[in-house]
Design an enzyme around this catalytic site. Structure first.
Site, short mmCIF file in Angstrom:
data_model
loop_
_atom_site.label_atom_id
_atom_site.label_comp_id
_atom_site.label_asym_id
_atom_site.label_seq_id
_atom_site.Cartn_x
_atom_site.Cartn_y
_atom_site.Cartn_z
NE ARG A 229 -2.44 18.31 -8.95
CZ ARG A 229 -2.09 17.99 -7.81
NH1 ARG A 229 -1.16 18.78 -7.14
NH2 ARG A 229 -2.83 17.34 -6.92
CE LYS B 66 -0.88 3.00 10.33
NZ LYS B 66 -0.38 4.18 11.00
N GLY C 191 -5.13 8.80 -2.38
CA GLY C 191 -3.83 8.41 -1.65
C GLY C 191 -2.92 7.78 -2.93
N GLY D 291 -7.41 14.19 -1.51
CA GLY D 291 -8.40 14.36 -0.36
C GLY D 291 -9.74 14.67 -0.80
P1 AMP Z 1 -2.94 4.14 1.78
O1 AMP Z 1 -2.12 5.42 1.74
O2 AMP Z 1 -3.81 3.89 3.14
O3 AMP Z 1 -3.63 3.74 0.52
O4 AMP Z 1 -1.92 2.95 1.82
C1 AMP Z 1 -1.03 2.75 0.88
C2 AMP Z 1 0.25 2.12 1.50
O5 AMP Z 1 -0.43 0.68 2.13
C3 AMP Z 1 1.11 1.49 0.47
O6 AMP Z 1 2.28 2.26 0.77
C4 AMP Z 1 1.24 0.13 0.57
O7 AMP Z 1 2.64 -0.38 0.71
C5 AMP Z 1 0.73 -0.13 2.14
N1 AMP Z 1 0.30 -1.47 2.11
C6 AMP Z 1 -0.70 -2.09 1.69
N2 AMP Z 1 -1.01 -3.27 2.10
C7 AMP Z 1 0.04 -3.78 3.00
C8 AMP Z 1 0.46 -4.75 3.60
N3 AMP Z 1 -0.13 -5.94 3.66
N4 AMP Z 1 1.52 -4.64 4.56
C9 AMP Z 1 2.14 -3.51 4.78
N5 AMP Z 1 1.86 -2.36 3.95
C10 AMP Z 1 0.80 -2.30 3.13
#
Ligand code: AMP
Length: 395
Positions: A36, A193, A353, A376
């Site tokens: 950074r 999610k 993320g 963010g």
């Molecule tokens: P995010 O922070 O919402 O971008 O989510 C990233 C996280 O989602 C990572 O830690 C991945 O391991 C998890 N992830 C992605 N696909 C899956 C899946 N099919 N089952 C469980 N975890 C998942």
């Protein structure tokens, strides 16, 4: 556009109040990753080359409005001096008189702006005080632009203001990706999610041509269409929402691509025994089975889709990329996107993320057009929200 850059400002002989993000990891008083700091070095060099002297404003950690000695910016001075190639003077309690007593070519670092509650409250008195310390305001902290704080927006309303080089690069990349993209434009939205990406999905389907949904999120969409996915990560309460998003996409003419197969295992661990299973509305998995990654047919379909696009936005992995082999689809498709970028066929802009970690794992970080490290703020931009720190530069 609508915002000014350093090129538009007269900096000669001016104290240039410069908001930066130097929230770097520190262990035992030493900076362990100076990325950074290195990224703001061009802005500092440019201000100095134009005869200005930077007065750096930054936050560090979450001191919650009180001085916390462990969150002082002073220990960062050696790392700043290395990155900038010049001495940096630290000041705990700045005044304009003290600043004016410093040499004109000095670089000054002011103590953590969040040591007072007035910063995060965007208190007008604090903004006035900060404005008194400089003649011009340069905001180079895109990652803090989604927060309306005294040092990001308050002061921008009180001084002639511009974007620093990093902010400029970030805004130019984001505008090229979503505001004014070369079409067709697509997005990969993956990750855990749907619930954390609702605003993102609602905004994207209105603006882009193709949406690739992956990761745990895709399970929720498939389940909403009738698939029974065993122990897979999914949000059963969001089936209506998932159907609404698909309907919105259809109405807006945005093609949605869901995985047609998945890497399925019974254990969430590296090297778990797995098989590739076809995924559609009729899929029924056993109660202990989990879809942990998109399968090879899905990866091939996604890669073929990339070849039809001119612009690609990427947020989130296609699977549980931290545990091998469930990084396979993410790595394969990210490499395909990187190759198209290198050959000049695709503009690729990624961020938010875990995206940076996933793309680093694929070894493609250097080959994407732009990778935002601004978590963010990147997401809020992609959600179509106004970022107060950017809006304040438009005055
Ligand atoms: P995010 O922070 O919402 O971008 O989510 C990233 C996280 O989602 C990572 O830690 C991945 O391991 C998890 N992830 C992605 N696909 C899956 C899946 N099919 N089952 C469980 N975890 C998942």
């Amino acid at each position: 556009m609508g915002w000014k850059t350093l090129d538009d400002m007269d900096l000669n002989g001016k104290r240039v109040l410069t908001r930066v993000d130097i929230n770097v990891p520190v262990e035992d008083g030493r900076v362990t990753d100076a990325t950074r700091i290195e990224r703001i070095a061009p802005t500092i060099a440019d201000i100095r080359a134009r005869g200005g002297s930077p007065v750096l404003l930054a936050h560090f950690g979450r001191p919650k409005g009180k001085p916390v000695p462990e969150m002082s910016l002073e220990p960062l001075v050696p790392a700043l001096e290395t990155a900038f190639g010049c001495p940096v003077s630290f000041v705990e309690r700045p005044s304009r008189d003290w600043i004016d007593s410093q040499p004109q070519d000095a670089v000054i670092l002011v103590e953590n702006t969040r040591f007072t509650p007035m910063e995060e409250a965007n208190d007008p008195q604090m903004a006035q005080f900060l404005a008194s310390l400089g003649d011009v305001f340069c905001n180079d902290a895109f990652s803090a632009a989604h927060r309306a704080h005294a040092s990001t927006t308050g002061v921008a309303h009180l001084l002639p203001s511009c974007a620093g080089r990093l902010m400029q690069a970030e805004l130019s990349a984001l505008e090229a990706a979503l505001s004014n993209p070369e079409r067709p434009v697509g997005a990969v939205v993956g990750g855990a999610k749907v619930s954390t990406k609702l605003d993102l999905l609602h905004n994207l389907v209105k603006k882009i041509d193709v949406l690739v949904i992956g990761g745990g999120m895709a399970n929720t969409f498939l389940a909403a269409q009738g698939a029974r996915l065993g122990a897979s990560l999914q949000e059963a309460d969001l089936h209506d929402t998932a159907r609404d998003i698909l309907a919105e996409a259809k109405a807006a003419g945005c093609t949605v691509i869901l995985p047609v197969d998945g890497r399925v295992a019974r254990k969430f661990e590296a090297g778990a025994a797995h098989e590739i299973v076809t995924l559609n509305a009729d899929t029924v998995l056993a109660d202990d089975q989990m879809v942990l990654d998109a399968g090879d047919a899905s990866a091939a379909m996604i890669t073929a889709t990339f070849a039809t696009l001119k612009t690609l936005i990427w947020n989130g992995p296609l699977g549980a990329f931290e545990i091998s082999p469930f990084d396979t689809a993410t790595v394969a498709t990210a490499r395909a996107a990187a190759n198209l970028t290198v050959s000049g066929q695709l503009v690729t802009v990624a961020g938010g993320g875990d995206t940076v970690a996933a793309l680093n794992q694929a070894g493609v970080a250097e080959n994407f057009t732009y990778i935002s490290t601004a978590g963010g703020a990147f997401l809020e931009w992609m959600e179509g929200k106004e970022l107060p720190g950017v809006a304040a530069l438009m005055q």
